[in-house]
Design an enzyme around this catalytic site. Sequence first.
Site, PDB file in Angstrom:
ATOM      1  N   CYS A   1       4.934  56.899  69.692  1.00  0.00           N
ATOM      2  CA  CYS A   1       4.153  56.942  70.936  1.00  0.00           C
ATOM      3  C   CYS A   1       3.397  55.628  71.061  1.00  0.00           C
ATOM      4  O   CYS A   1       3.802  54.619  70.478  1.00  0.00           O
ATOM      5  CB  CYS A   1       3.241  58.162  70.992  1.00  0.00           C
ATOM      6  SG  CYS A   1       1.976  58.245  69.712  1.00  0.00           S
TER       7      CYS A   1
ATOM      8  N   ASN B   1      -0.185  56.389  68.226  1.00  0.00           N
ATOM      9  CA  ASN B   1       0.107  57.098  66.964  1.00  0.00           C
ATOM     10  C   ASN B   1      -1.069  57.937  66.489  1.00  0.00           C
ATOM     11  O   ASN B   1      -1.297  58.113  65.296  1.00  0.00           O
ATOM     12  CB  ASN B   1       0.555  56.124  65.854  1.00  0.00           C
ATOM     13  CG  ASN B   1       1.164  56.791  64.628  1.00  0.00           C
ATOM     14  OD1 ASN B   1       1.015  56.320  63.504  1.00  0.00           O
ATOM     15  ND2 ASN B   1       1.847  57.885  64.806  1.00  0.00           N
TER      16      ASN B   1
ATOM     17  N   CYS C   1      -2.070  60.804  68.949  1.00  0.00           N
ATOM     18  CA  CYS C   1      -1.938  62.079  69.681  1.00  0.00           C
ATOM     19  C   CYS C   1      -0.518  62.648  69.588  1.00  0.00           C
ATOM     20  O   CYS C   1      -0.274  63.620  68.867  1.00  0.00           O
ATOM     21  CB  CYS C   1      -2.324  61.918  71.152  1.00  0.00           C
ATOM     22  SG  CYS C   1      -4.080  61.566  71.405  1.00  0.00           S
ATOM     23  N   ARG C   2       0.410  62.046  70.304  1.00  0.00           N
ATOM     24  CA  ARG C   2       1.718  62.691  70.469  1.00  0.00           C
ATOM     25  C   ARG C   2       2.641  62.570  69.260  1.00  0.00           C
ATOM     26  O   ARG C   2       3.180  63.576  68.781  1.00  0.00           O
ATOM     27  CB  ARG C   2       2.418  62.123  71.722  1.00  0.00           C
ATOM     28  CG  ARG C   2       1.737  62.512  73.007  1.00  0.00           C
ATOM     29  CD  ARG C   2       2.202  61.667  74.173  1.00  0.00           C
ATOM     30  NE  ARG C   2       1.763  60.282  74.030  1.00  0.00           N
ATOM     31  CZ  ARG C   2       2.094  59.296  74.857  1.00  0.00           C
ATOM     32  NH1 ARG C   2       2.864  59.553  75.884  1.00  0.00           N
ATOM     33  NH2 ARG C   2       1.650  58.072  74.649  1.00  0.00           N
ATOM     34  N   SER C   3       2.861  61.343  68.767  1.00  0.00           N
ATOM     35  CA  SER C   3       3.904  61.202  67.736  1.00  0.00           C
ATOM     36  C   SER C   3       3.545  61.832  66.377  1.00  0.00           C
ATOM     37  O   SER C   3       4.443  62.385  65.732  1.00  0.00           O
ATOM     38  CB  SER C   3       4.352  59.743  67.572  1.00  0.00           C
ATOM     39  OG  SER C   3       3.310  58.906  67.141  1.00  0.00           O
TER      40      SER C   3
ATOM     41  N   ASP D   1       0.586  61.602  78.272  1.00  0.00           N
ATOM     42  CA  ASP D   1      -0.389  61.103  77.298  1.00  0.00           C
ATOM     43  C   ASP D   1      -1.689  61.896  77.466  1.00  0.00           C
ATOM     44  O   ASP D   1      -2.325  61.811  78.515  1.00  0.00           O
ATOM     45  CB  ASP D   1      -0.622  59.616  77.568  1.00  0.00           C
ATOM     46  CG  ASP D   1      -1.539  58.987  76.536  1.00  0.00           C
ATOM     47  OD1 ASP D   1      -2.146  59.734  75.747  1.00  0.00           O
ATOM     48  OD2 ASP D   1      -1.633  57.749  76.523  1.00  0.00           O
TER      49      ASP D   1
HETATM   50  P1  4NP Z   1      -0.788  58.575  71.833  1.00  0.00           P
HETATM   51  O1  4NP Z   1      -2.089  58.591  72.764  1.00  0.00           O
HETATM   52  O2  4NP Z   1       0.041  57.401  72.290  1.00  0.00           O
HETATM   53  O3  4NP Z   1      -0.140  59.882  72.121  1.00  0.00           O
HETATM   54  O4  4NP Z   1      -1.287  58.440  70.420  1.00  0.00           O
HETATM   55  C1  4NP Z   1      -2.932  57.494  72.905  1.00  0.00           C
HETATM   56  C2  4NP Z   1      -3.861  57.216  71.941  1.00  0.00           C
HETATM   57  C3  4NP Z   1      -4.728  56.141  72.096  1.00  0.00           C
HETATM   58  C4  4NP Z   1      -4.652  55.353  73.223  1.00  0.00           C
HETATM   59  C5  4NP Z   1      -3.698  55.610  74.181  1.00  0.00           C
HETATM   60  C6  4NP Z   1      -2.834  56.688  74.021  1.00  0.00           C
HETATM   61  N1  4NP Z   1      -5.564  54.266  73.400  1.00  0.00           N
HETATM   62  O5  4NP Z   1      -5.514  53.643  74.456  1.00  0.00           O
HETATM   63  O6  4NP Z   1      -6.352  53.989  72.485  1.00  0.00           O
END
Ligand code: 4NP
Length: 159
Positions: free
Chosen positions: A8, A11, A13-15, A123
């Site tokens: 993702c 790294n 939330c989703r992955s 997201d």
């Molecule tokens: P992820 O979500 O890609 O599912 O881990 C996010 C986590 C952090 C951020 C964006 C998306 N950020 O902008 O810090």
Amino acid sequence: MKKVLFVCLGNICRSPLAEALFKRHIEENNLSHDFECDSCGTAAYHIGAPPDERSVANALLNGVDYTHSGKKLAKEDFETFDFIIAMDEENLKNIQKINPNGHSKIYKIRRFDLQGLNKDVPDPYYGEEQGFQEVFDILNRATLHLLKEIYASKKKLLR
Ligand code: 4NP
């Protein structure tokens, strides 16, 4: 042995959740000896960080306990992993841009979600609580179907 990498943006939330749910499906199907998996992000914001506490809390409500240490996608990953599974279109494009040696098994995870074929996994980072449950449900379905596809229709995906 097949190695699967979930990717993702951050790294956190989703992955990492996709990794945890894929592992649970592997274990429940007694396939631990056939698969390895990991997760990473295309961005470096959260290297060494644990998963987002809202994701962890929501997963616990669903009976899934997991942890992870944030990593950024590296060139070596394209050699290590048989499958590279992106959470959304933007990550897919960013993975493809790096792809140093023509890795041919890079897919969006919702290719394997019959309820939302080829959509992005939203997201949840800037969203509301309910977004985490939506992501959980999508990833729980898609990782099970991915496992089934890799395992059962080897000819289609493993060639
Ligand atoms: P992820 O979500 O890609 O599912 O881990 C996010 C986590 C952090 C951020 C964006 C998306 N950020 O902008 O810090």
